[in-house]
Write a protein that holds these residues in place. Structure first.
Motif: not given
Ligand code: HMH
Length: 205
Positions: A43, A46, A128, A131, A192
């Motif tokens: 991450d 990322f 976003e 998440y 994702e």
């Protein structure tokens, strides 16, 4: 079409993007150390890729979107520092190659630079928002991981996602951008899911 319509059209894909045994394990404390370490490193890589993507998106944004995108850029740079501090705390090195899944995500973001502004913006909003929802499902989190859950549960982050959604709605209002935006949304949902699966199954679970 509103951006949120994309979620309503693909509930299974969205569910797969935002619910995963990895997140259940963050909540109940059953997360294997290797899965956490894989996620933290990948991450971090990322978020570095995301910073580059966002910088180029800001460069072609209409005036009305510059505020939310400039704020997001500053936040993502600060987030890199946060990852570095967390890695230090956990005694984990933030060095290593990109997993093929993280490399595929980077390639996708890179390709969006040649896609329409609306498609790239919808992708940013979708990743976003994914998440936001994913970590919300892990609330409050096992004490060991509570700081991570809290990181994505701030009102500031929720307001940022809402700001991106308003911008995405404006970009989609023209109507001619819908096809490319919908393709980008589906790709985000798939990536994702793959990102959670990568972190969880790396050690053969
Ligand atoms: C994989 N998707 C992934 N990582 C993140 N940090 C976000 C979205 C949100 O920034």
């Amino acid at each position: 079409m509103k951006a949120a319509t994309l979620i309503d059209r693909r509930p299974e894909a969205w569910h797969a993007a935002t619910r995963h045994p990895f997140l259940d394990a963050v909540r109940d404390g059953a997360l294997p150390a290797t899965a956490f370490a894989t996620w933290l490193l990948q991450d971090y890589l990322f978020v570095g890729d995301l910073l580059s993507f966002q910088a180029l998106l800001l460069a072609r944004a209409p005036r009305a979107d510059q505020g939310v995108l400039a704020g997001g850029l500053v936040a993502v740079e600060a987030e890199l520092g946060w990852f570095e501090a967390q890695a230090g705390r956990w005694g984990l090195a933030l060095a290593g190659p990109r997993h093929p899944t993280a490399a595929a995500y980077r390639a996708f973001l890179h390709n969006l630079e040649q896609d329409t502004y609306a498609a790239a913006l919808v992708a940013l909003w979708a990743l976003e928002r994914a998440y936001l929802e994913a970590w919300r499902g892990a609330v409050p989190g096992d004490p060991a991981y509570r700081e991570f859950v809290a990181h994505w549960m701030t009102p500031v982050f929720a307001a940022y996602v809402a700001g991106l959604e308003a911008a995405a709605d404006r970009a989609l209002a023209a109507g001619d951008a819908e096809g490319a935006a919908e393709r980008a949304f589906h790709e985000v949902a798939r990536l994702e899911h793959d990102f959670w699966a990568m972190s969880w199954t790396e050690e053969g679970r």
